[in-house]
Design a protein around this motif. Structure first.
Motif, PDB file in Angstrom:
ATOM      1  N   ARG A  84       2.409 -45.159  79.298  1.00 51.47           N
ATOM      2  CA  ARG A  84       2.006 -46.187  78.326  1.00 51.47           C
ATOM      3  C   ARG A  84       2.448 -45.816  76.913  1.00 51.47           C
ATOM      4  N   PHE A  85       2.383 -44.546  76.610  1.00 51.77           N
ATOM      5  CA  PHE A  85       2.791 -44.100  75.279  1.00 51.77           C
ATOM      6  C   PHE A  85       4.268 -44.391  75.040  1.00 51.77           C
ATOM      7  N   MET A  86       5.121 -44.047  76.001  1.00 51.62           N
ATOM      8  CA  MET A  86       6.553 -44.275  75.823  1.00 51.62           C
ATOM      9  C   MET A  86       6.873 -45.774  75.818  1.00 51.62           C
ATOM     10  N   VAL A 162       4.981 -35.884  74.425  1.00 52.06           N
ATOM     11  CA  VAL A 162       3.964 -36.421  75.324  1.00 52.06           C
ATOM     12  C   VAL A 162       3.962 -35.657  76.644  1.00 52.06           C
ATOM     13  N   LEU A 163       5.125 -35.187  77.077  1.00 49.63           N
ATOM     14  CA  LEU A 163       5.171 -34.364  78.291  1.00 49.63           C
ATOM     15  C   LEU A 163       4.485 -33.018  78.061  1.00 49.63           C
ATOM     16  N   LEU A 164       4.672 -32.440  76.879  1.00 50.98           N
ATOM     17  CA  LEU A 164       3.975 -31.190  76.557  1.00 50.98           C
ATOM     18  C   LEU A 164       2.459 -31.391  76.577  1.00 50.98           C
ATOM     19  N   MET A 165       1.996 -32.501  76.027  1.00 49.96           N
ATOM     20  CA  MET A 165       0.560 -32.775  76.016  1.00 49.96           C
ATOM     21  C   MET A 165       0.034 -33.052  77.422  1.00 49.96           C
ATOM     22  N   TRP A 166       0.870 -33.629  78.260  1.00 52.07           N
ATOM     23  CA  TRP A 166       0.492 -33.851  79.662  1.00 52.07           C
ATOM     24  C   TRP A 166       0.326 -32.497  80.372  1.00 52.07           C
ATOM     25  N   ILE A 167       1.286 -31.612  80.151  1.00 53.04           N
ATOM     26  CA  ILE A 167       1.188 -30.266  80.733  1.00 53.04           C
ATOM     27  C   ILE A 167      -0.072 -29.567  80.224  1.00 53.04           C
ATOM     28  N   ALA A 168      -0.327 -29.683  78.935  1.00 56.13           N
ATOM     29  CA  ALA A 168      -1.508 -29.038  78.357  1.00 56.13           C
ATOM     30  C   ALA A 168      -2.791 -29.592  78.967  1.00 56.13           C
TER      31      ALA A 168
END
Length: 374
Positions: A84-86, A162-168
């Motif tokens: 949704r963010f992208m 956003v991928l980094l935040m998903w991993i986090a």
């Protein structure tokens, strides 16, 4: 993770964005050969502004990191959120971007009709597809507008972060969200620092990594800003920002790098002196900050038209070059305002139709605390 909801409105973001965009406009007026006589009589410091105005994009990258980190700071990021963010970012940027592509093609066609020796070559379907997917710079194909390379990088910044935040978020289920975010951000710092040195493992044309450190500095400033964070957590953010800036300046002692680092340090100072973050620069700068994306996309077209018509009417002297420079800048701003109303607001409305937090709406006071205009 505790997040403060009492942050000031970051009026300074729009002010800095406005100044950076104006610098780019002046740079292209000079680079386009429109003020050749005028630049010969300019004071050295003023000529430097025109010659180095393209460095404003470094300020954009820092601001972008700050704004994007702020927009998802309190959110739990999962796969659905990332998608949704992208989508939201794409809807926000695409309508004015696509409209500017059409404007650029139309401008090239008209120019070929009125300028002796100019030939119009329409872009191929492949070229247009690379434009709309933000891959045109990486593919090394001609761009309809030379400013698009920064948009290609911005989309890569957004996706990477956003991928980094998903991993986090996934790691956070095991070690806690705060610790997981710290780990991924320190990893981002390490990669960014490596790519500012001559020892970067590889280089790919149009890849975001060469400018990643500027975006990451903006992200870390947002994390250092939260007064709820314990001192040790704020310290590692500040140290990382200083190290990124120092390494960047050591290996890239350019005006562009210096402006990017200076803007980062200025925003970082706002972590201690909130008044800096509320500095607006006045209504004019706030207005220019609001329309800066449209101004960035359209100024090359408008300046070309104004200078060509102007010199047909008056000829070229130092005085008339100054006259038409002023007219061109004003025309760029007015055209950008109209462009904002017709196209950019469409993107804003479409993006807001995609909720990032469907189950936990963000309070209006926080949602409005910072503009997400590029």
């Amino acid at each position: 993770m505790t997040v403060s909801r009492n942050l000031p409105r970051f009026a300074v973001i729009d002010a800095l964005r406005a100044l950076a965009c104006l610098a780019v406009v002046l740079y292209h007026a000079k680079e386009g050969g429109h003020i050749a006589a005028l630049q010969q009589v300019m004071p050295a410091f003023l000529l430097t502004v025109f010659e180095q105005g393209s460095s404003g994009v470094s300020v954009f990258f820092v601001i972008s990191g700050f704004v994007i980190a702020h927009s998802m700071y309190a959110d739990d990021v999962n796969g659905g959120y990332a998608g949704r963010f992208m989508l939201r970012r794409s809807l926000r940027l695409d309508p004015p971007y696509w409209a500017s592509i059409a404007l650029g093609i139309a401008g090239a066609y008209i120019s070929a009709q009125v300028v002796p020796g100019k030939v119009f070559s329409p872009p191929s379907l492949e070229n247009l597809l690379l434009h709309v997917t933000y891959l045109i710079d990486m593919a090394g194909q001609p761009m309809v507008n030379g400013v698009y390379w920064t948009l290609c990088l911005e989309m890569q910044f957004y996706l990477s972060f956003v991928l980094l935040m998903w991993i986090a978020a996934r790691w956070g289920k095991r070690i806690g969200v705060a610790s997981a975010r710290k780990c991924v951000l320190l990893g981002a710092v390490a990669v960014a620092m490596l790519w500012t040195t001559p020892w970067q493992p590889f280089h790919v044309r149009g890849l975001f990594l060469d400018h990643w450190h500027l975006f990451v500095m903006g992200v870390l400033i947002r994390y250092a800003l939260d007064p709820a964070r314990v001192q040790a957590q704020r310290t590692w953010c500040v140290v990382s920002i200083v190290l990124l800036g120092a390494v960047g300046l050591v290996f890239h002692p350019t005006v562009s790098e210096s402006l990017g680092v200076a803007s980062a340090l200025f925003l970082l100072a706002g972590c201690q002196y909130a008044r800096l973050l509320s500095w607006s620069g006045g209504r004019l700068l706030q207005w220019l900050g609001l329309i800066s994306y449209s101004l960035y996309l359209t100024h090359n077209f408008v300046t070309g038209v104004v200078f060509r018509i102007g010199y047909k009417l008056t000829g070229r002297t130092v005085a008339t070059e100054l006259l038409w420079l002023v007219v061109a800048v004003v025309a760029c701003c007015l055209f950008a305002w109209a462009f904002f109303l017709v196209f950019e607001r469409v993107g804003l409305r479409l993006s807001k139709m995609v909720p990032l937090r469907p189950h936990r709406p963000q309070p209006a006071a926080v949602a409005n605390s910072v503009s997400t205009v590029l």
